[in-house]
Motif scaffolding. Structure first.
Motif, PDB file in Angstrom:
ATOM      1  N   VAL A 135       0.782  -1.193  -0.137  1.00 31.82           N
ATOM      2  CA  VAL A 135       0.112  -0.145   0.098  1.00 31.82           C
ATOM      3  C   VAL A 135       0.855   1.112   0.056  1.00 31.82           C
ATOM      4  N   VAL A 136       1.711   1.342   0.986  1.00 30.60           N
ATOM      5  CA  VAL A 136       2.648   2.280   0.814  1.00 30.60           C
ATOM      6  C   VAL A 136       3.362   2.743  -0.524  1.00 30.60           C
ATOM      7  N   ASP A 137       4.191   1.783  -1.001  1.00 26.84           N
ATOM      8  CA  ASP A 137       4.733   1.882  -2.280  1.00 26.84           C
ATOM      9  C   ASP A 137       3.857   2.289  -3.256  1.00 26.84           C
ATOM     10  N   ALA A 138       2.622   1.868  -3.342  1.00 22.87           N
ATOM     11  CA  ALA A 138       1.683   2.250  -4.481  1.00 22.87           C
ATOM     12  C   ALA A 138       1.227   3.487  -4.303  1.00 22.87           C
ATOM     13  N   LEU A 139       0.856   4.126  -2.955  1.00 27.19           N
ATOM     14  CA  LEU A 139       0.481   5.259  -2.672  1.00 27.19           C
ATOM     15  C   LEU A 139       1.627   6.548  -3.065  1.00 27.19           C
ATOM     16  N   ARG A 140       2.802   6.105  -2.831  1.00 28.04           N
ATOM     17  CA  ARG A 140       3.930   7.225  -3.338  1.00 28.04           C
ATOM     18  C   ARG A 140       3.858   7.385  -4.689  1.00 28.04           C
ATOM     19  N   ARG A 141       3.464   6.568  -5.393  1.00 27.93           N
ATOM     20  CA  ARG A 141       3.520   6.717  -7.124  1.00 27.93           C
ATOM     21  C   ARG A 141       2.087   7.323  -7.355  1.00 27.93           C
ATOM     22  N   LEU A 142       0.968   7.138  -6.670  1.00 32.51           N
ATOM     23  CA  LEU A 142      -0.069   7.695  -7.007  1.00 32.51           C
ATOM     24  C   LEU A 142      -0.217   9.397  -6.514  1.00 32.51           C
ATOM     25  N   ILE A 143       0.360   9.802  -5.376  1.00 32.97           N
ATOM     26  CA  ILE A 143       0.233  10.955  -4.684  1.00 32.97           C
ATOM     27  C   ILE A 143       1.313  11.793  -5.389  1.00 32.97           C
ATOM     28  N   THR A 144       2.696  11.414  -5.121  1.00 25.95           N
ATOM     29  CA  THR A 144       3.690  12.182  -5.862  1.00 25.95           C
ATOM     30  C   THR A 144       3.898  12.033  -7.241  1.00 25.95           C
ATOM     31  N   GLY A 145       3.467  11.033  -8.045  1.00 19.25           N
ATOM     32  CA  GLY A 145       3.661  10.826  -9.522  1.00 19.25           C
ATOM     33  C   GLY A 145       4.772   9.820  -9.493  1.00 19.25           C
ATOM     34  N   GLY A 146       5.079   9.545 -10.831  1.00 18.90           N
ATOM     35  CA  GLY A 146       5.910   8.562 -11.277  1.00 18.90           C
ATOM     36  C   GLY A 146       5.212   7.231 -12.029  1.00 18.90           C
ATOM     37  N   ASP A 147       6.156   6.417 -12.020  1.00 18.79           N
ATOM     38  CA  ASP A 147       5.872   5.062 -12.844  1.00 18.79           C
ATOM     39  C   ASP A 147       4.742   4.109 -11.864  1.00 18.79           C
ATOM     40  N   LEU A 148       3.651   3.899 -12.657  1.00 17.25           N
ATOM     41  CA  LEU A 148       2.609   3.010 -11.886  1.00 17.25           C
ATOM     42  C   LEU A 148       2.999   1.493 -11.785  1.00 17.25           C
ATOM     43  N   GLY A 149       4.116   1.261 -11.959  1.00 13.95           N
ATOM     44  CA  GLY A 149       4.530  -0.130 -11.872  1.00 13.95           C
ATOM     45  C   GLY A 149       4.115  -0.974 -10.686  1.00 13.95           C
ATOM     46  N   PRO A 150       4.338  -0.080  -9.329  1.00 19.39           N
ATOM     47  CA  PRO A 150       3.998  -0.848  -8.057  1.00 19.39           C
ATOM     48  C   PRO A 150       2.832  -0.936  -8.008  1.00 19.39           C
ATOM     49  N   VAL A 151       1.767  -0.078  -8.680  1.00 16.47           N
ATOM     50  CA  VAL A 151       0.279   0.204  -8.271  1.00 16.47           C
ATOM     51  C   VAL A 151      -0.577  -1.168  -8.703  1.00 16.47           C
ATOM     52  N   TRP A 152      -0.118  -1.694  -9.801  1.00 18.24           N
ATOM     53  CA  TRP A 152      -0.963  -2.744 -10.196  1.00 18.24           C
ATOM     54  C   TRP A 152      -0.837  -3.961  -9.392  1.00 18.24           C
ATOM     55  N   PRO A 153       0.577  -4.359  -9.049  1.00 23.49           N
ATOM     56  CA  PRO A 153       0.926  -5.449  -8.148  1.00 23.49           C
ATOM     57  C   PRO A 153       0.145  -5.359  -6.976  1.00 23.49           C
ATOM     58  N   ALA A 154       0.258  -4.176  -6.411  1.00 20.12           N
ATOM     59  CA  ALA A 154      -0.442  -3.971  -5.040  1.00 20.12           C
ATOM     60  C   ALA A 154      -1.971  -4.029  -5.016  1.00 20.12           C
ATOM     61  N   CYS A 155      -2.586  -3.902  -6.131  1.00 20.59           N
ATOM     62  CA  CYS A 155      -3.964  -4.018  -6.437  1.00 20.59           C
ATOM     63  C   CYS A 155      -4.265  -5.614  -6.143  1.00 20.59           C
ATOM     64  N   ALA A 156      -3.322  -6.114  -6.979  1.00 25.11           N
ATOM     65  CA  ALA A 156      -3.659  -7.695  -6.954  1.00 25.11           C
ATOM     66  C   ALA A 156      -3.399  -8.288  -5.622  1.00 25.11           C
ATOM     67  N   VAL A 157      -2.328  -7.864  -5.002  1.00 29.41           N
ATOM     68  CA  VAL A 157      -2.156  -8.523  -3.759  1.00 29.41           C
ATOM     69  C   VAL A 157      -3.308  -8.012  -2.702  1.00 29.41           C
ATOM     70  N   LEU A 158      -3.873  -6.659  -2.572  1.00 22.88           N
ATOM     71  CA  LEU A 158      -4.815  -6.423  -1.768  1.00 22.88           C
ATOM     72  C   LEU A 158      -6.144  -7.376  -2.085  1.00 22.88           C
ATOM     73  N   THR A 159      -6.235  -7.406  -3.476  1.00 19.90           N
ATOM     74  CA  THR A 159      -7.514  -8.344  -3.926  1.00 19.90           C
ATOM     75  C   THR A 159      -7.325  -9.717  -3.379  1.00 19.90           C
ATOM     76  N   GLY A 160      -6.284 -10.190  -3.396  1.00 13.41           N
ATOM     77  CA  GLY A 160      -6.029 -11.618  -3.091  1.00 13.41           C
ATOM     78  C   GLY A 160      -6.117 -11.753  -1.491  1.00 13.41           C
ATOM     79  N   PHE A 161      -5.614 -10.498  -0.747  1.00 19.70           N
ATOM     80  CA  PHE A 161      -5.655 -10.747   0.791  1.00 19.70           C
ATOM     81  C   PHE A 161      -7.135 -10.597   1.034  1.00 19.70           C
ATOM     82  N   THR A 162      -7.974  -9.948   0.303  1.00 18.17           N
ATOM     83  CA  THR A 162      -9.262  -9.762   0.560  1.00 18.17           C
ATOM     84  C   THR A 162     -10.179 -10.990   0.195  1.00 18.17           C
ATOM     85  N   ALA A 163      -9.986 -11.511  -0.752  1.00 15.99           N
ATOM     86  CA  ALA A 163     -10.554 -12.690  -1.207  1.00 15.99           C
ATOM     87  C   ALA A 163     -10.368 -13.884  -0.118  1.00 15.99           C
ATOM     88  N   ALA A 164      -8.988 -13.884   0.331  1.00 14.18           N
ATOM     89  CA  ALA A 164      -8.581 -15.126   1.266  1.00 14.18           C
ATOM     90  C   ALA A 164      -9.153 -14.780   2.588  1.00 14.18           C
TER      91      ALA A 164
END
Length: 694
Positions: free
Chosen positions: A639-668
């Motif tokens: 979450v921290v890695d993804a929010l840094r890119r969403l708030i300050t800008g930059g490559d969205l590379g860490p965001v999509w894996p973070a979404c997948a991880v959170l979705t997996g945690f939610t389902a589990a």
């Protein structure tokens, strides 16, 4: 009944009275306490450093260099007071120490008394580095000390640059002087060439003379070496003679002290005794001659007498009329005669066996008689002879000692002379070598001086002669030759923006945790009607997920419009945080549903693990190995890695894996909650009588 409807019914409970409505408002506002208030409290601390009280101590006494007054401490003080970097308070050194100790000042900056003098020394013969003294007190505030080190590093760099400009300006000014002096040196080199030519001829004559001197000094050194060897032998022999005469003199003097008085008082007695010895020796010689002549005859007569006595004893003792007493007396007489015969035979045999020794004895007795007579004749003059002998021996001893001392001085003198001659020979040799080298060197110098003159003329043309404008430009570049060109690809405008990715998920976790303190993790209606485990899990999760969406909206609205958080991708940030709230709600729901009251403790423990391993403040690589190991496996890290890119800008590379991880945690988490709901539909003694109830 469907899960959404069950969720709506669960939320309606909060509208049935004032207290439930207040609880719902608290749930929505609670994340603000963790997110907005925290970020607001230190939103831009570097922009408010001018409120931090700092002691400024100027003890600099100034200095003078090249006739110009330098007051570096006063100049730096004025610039610092104008800069407003801190809330400067110009005070004395004692007040600064006292204020730093009691917390009046967070730190102090001191310019020492020799600050200007050391800066001015950079243009002199003995340059010294100056030093700004910074004192901090971490007991007041540790972070201020860290900030101060960065700020004062810039102050030090600026002060160093000003000092360098002064030094370099002096260097460039000196280039013009060097140019003129080099031209003068070239003219002098021309004159030097002629003088060196004359010196070269003189060095040739000197080398020839020293070669002759070297030959003579070598012969002198060898002769003195041989003479020193002989003097050493003479010293050794004369010392042995002196030691011998000394011992003889000591013995004679000791004897003279004892025998001298005796001889002087007993000269007559000694003469008489010597004559008596001579007469006695003569008498013994005569008696000895008689004994040698008479011993055989006496032995023969003794044997005849013994034989006659034996015959008498035989006749008389065989006669019966002879009395026994007479026979006993005859027997004793016979035995005595036999003893005399044996003795006479022994004497005769002894004389016969030692005839040679008796002759030697006679000769020695003759010598004794002769010497005794000579002693008797010299006895009246013995004391005078002894005194004369002692005197001559003492004179001999004194002479031998003087000879030994003289031999020693001779040896030392010759040794010193030999050493001097050797040193002279070596010195003359070195002079000879030096003269030869000098001759060759001067020969080369004649040629070299010509080249020197030419080189100096060429060098004078190449040395730069800067004017003032050119000198100032070059001084500015060399005083600060390297500039730091810093550029941030995606700049965070302030401290709060940089830490927002860390505190926002913390707020949402706390919001979900408190929500499940008011809302049961498993919907009671669904449990009561025997709904499926999935429907029960969703019915307990959806209300909290909805509240999480509201919490996110309220938090981000306040951060943006009230605090001033600017997001490079506002829509993406909000959508991602909705997923974060849903994931956190599912995880906390499962912990509470599965472990009951103990689940609340596990929720706090999991929060601590995520906060310490998420890398929200310092890079996780700076943490101990344990936190590096768990970092990839906890949702808040992503979450921290993804929010840094969403708030300050930059490559969205860490965001999509973070979404997948959170979705997996939610389902589990929902699946595990459904499993826990299935178990809750079976009543056990532990459920009827729980060990712990909160």
């Amino acid at each position: 009944m469907r899960s959404p409807k069950l969720a709506v019914l669960e939320l309606r409970r909060f509208g049935r009275g004032r207290l439930p409505r207040a609880a719902l408002v608290a749930l929505l506002v609670l994340p603000l306490l963790y997110g907005a208030l925290y970020l607001w409290s230190f939103w831009d601390p570097y922009g408010r450093l001018d409120r931090i009280p700092v002691a400024l101590v100027n003890d600099d006494r100034g200095a003078t260099a090249d006739g110009r007054r330098i007051t570096a401490g006063d100049d730096l003080t004025r610039e610092l007071l104008k800069s407003k970097v801190f809330d400067w308070h110009e005070v004395s050194a004692a007040e600064a120490r006292r204020g730093l100790e009691d917390g009046t000042y967070y730190l102090s900056l001191t310019m020492p008394a020799d600050f200007s003098r050391r800066i001015a020394s950079s243009a002199g013969d003995s340059p010294e580095a100056s030093a700004l003294q910074v004192h901090t007190n971490d007991a007041n505030n540790y972070v201020v000390g860290q900030i101060a080190r960065t700020v004062f590093s810039e102050v030090r760099t600026a002060a160093s640059t000003r000092a360098s400009r002064s030094y370099l300006d002096k260097i460039f000014v000196s280039f013009s002087d060097i140019h003129d002096k080099t031209a003068e040196a070239a003219d002098g080199a021309d004159r030097l060439k002629g003088g060196i030519g004359r010196a070269e001829q003189g060095s040739k004559d000197l080398a020839d003379g020293l070669t002759r001197a070297k030959k003579g000094s070598s012969e002198l050194s060898k002769g003195l070496t041989r003479l020193h060897t002989g003097a050493s032998a003479l010293e050794s022999g004369s010392r042995q003679v002196a030691d011998g005469t000394q011992k003889l003199a000591e013995k004679i003097n000791a004897l003279d002290g004892t025998v001298g008085p005796f001889l002087k008082n007993n000269e007559k007695s000694i003469g008489d005794s010597a004559r008596l010895v001579a007469d006695t020796a003569r008498t013994i010689r005569r008696t000895l001659d008689t004994l040698v002549e008479q011993a055989p005859k006496t032995a023969e007569d003794a044997r005849s007498a013994s034989t006659a006595l034996n015959d008498v004893h035989a006749r008389r003792c065989d006669d019966p009329e002879t009395p026994d007493d007479a026979c006993a007396d005859l027997k004793q007489a016979k035995e005595a005669a036999a003893t005399v015969v044996r003795t006479a035979d022994d004497v005769s045999t002894l004389i016969a066996d030692n005839s040679g020794n008796l002759k030697n004895l006679d000769a020695r007795l003759a010598t004794l008689e002769k010497r005794a007579r000579a002693l008797a004749d010299r006895a009246p003059h013995l004391s005078e002879d002894l005194d004369e002998a002692v005197r001559k021996i003492n004179e001999l001893n004194e002479g031998a000692a003087k000879v030994a001392e003289g031999a020693k001085k001779l040896r030392v003198g010759i040794g010193t002379a030999g050493t001097g001659a050797t040193d002279l020979d070596k010195g003359v040799g070195r002079l000879e070598t030096g003269a030869i080298d000098l001759k060759g060197g001067l020969y080369k110098l004649v040629d070299g001086s010509g080249k020197l003159a030419g080189g100096l003329h060429d060098g004078a043309e190449r040395i730069p002669d800067y004017d003032k404008e050119d000198r100032d430009r070059r001084t500015a570049v060399m005083a600060d030759p390297v500039q730091l060109a810093s550029r941030s690809l995606h700049h965070a405008p302030n401290y709060g923006t940089g830490f927002a990715p860390y505190f926002i998920p913390l707020s949402l976790w706390v919001g979900a945790m408190v929500a499940y303190m008011l809302i049961p993790p498993l919907n009671r209606r669904a449990l009561a009607v025997g709904a499926s485990s999935w429907r029960i899990a969703l019915a307990g999760w959806l209300p909290v997920a909805a509240i999480g969406v509201l919490q996110t909206a309220a938090l981000m609205a306040v951060l943006h419009w009230a605090v001033g958080l600017e997001m490079a991708r506002a829509g993406g940030t909000i959508a991602f945080l909705f997923l974060v709230a849903a994931c956190f709600g599912a995880i906390i729901q499962w912990l509470n549903a599965r472990f009951g009251p103990a689940g609340r403790i596990l929720v706090l423990a999991l929060l601590m693990l995520q906060l310490t391993s998420a890398g929200g403040t310092y890079p996780v690589q700076t943490s101990p190995g344990f936190f590096n190991a768990i970092h990839p496996f906890l949702p808040m890290s992503h979450v921290v890695d993804a929010l840094r890119r969403l708030i300050t800008g930059g490559d969205l590379g860490p965001v999509w894996p973070a979404c997948a991880v959170l979705t997996g945690f939610t389902a589990a988490a929902l699946a595990l909650t459904a499993l826990a709901a299935r178990r809750r539909q079976v009543w056990t003694l532990n459920r009827l009588h729980p060990e712990l109830s909160l």
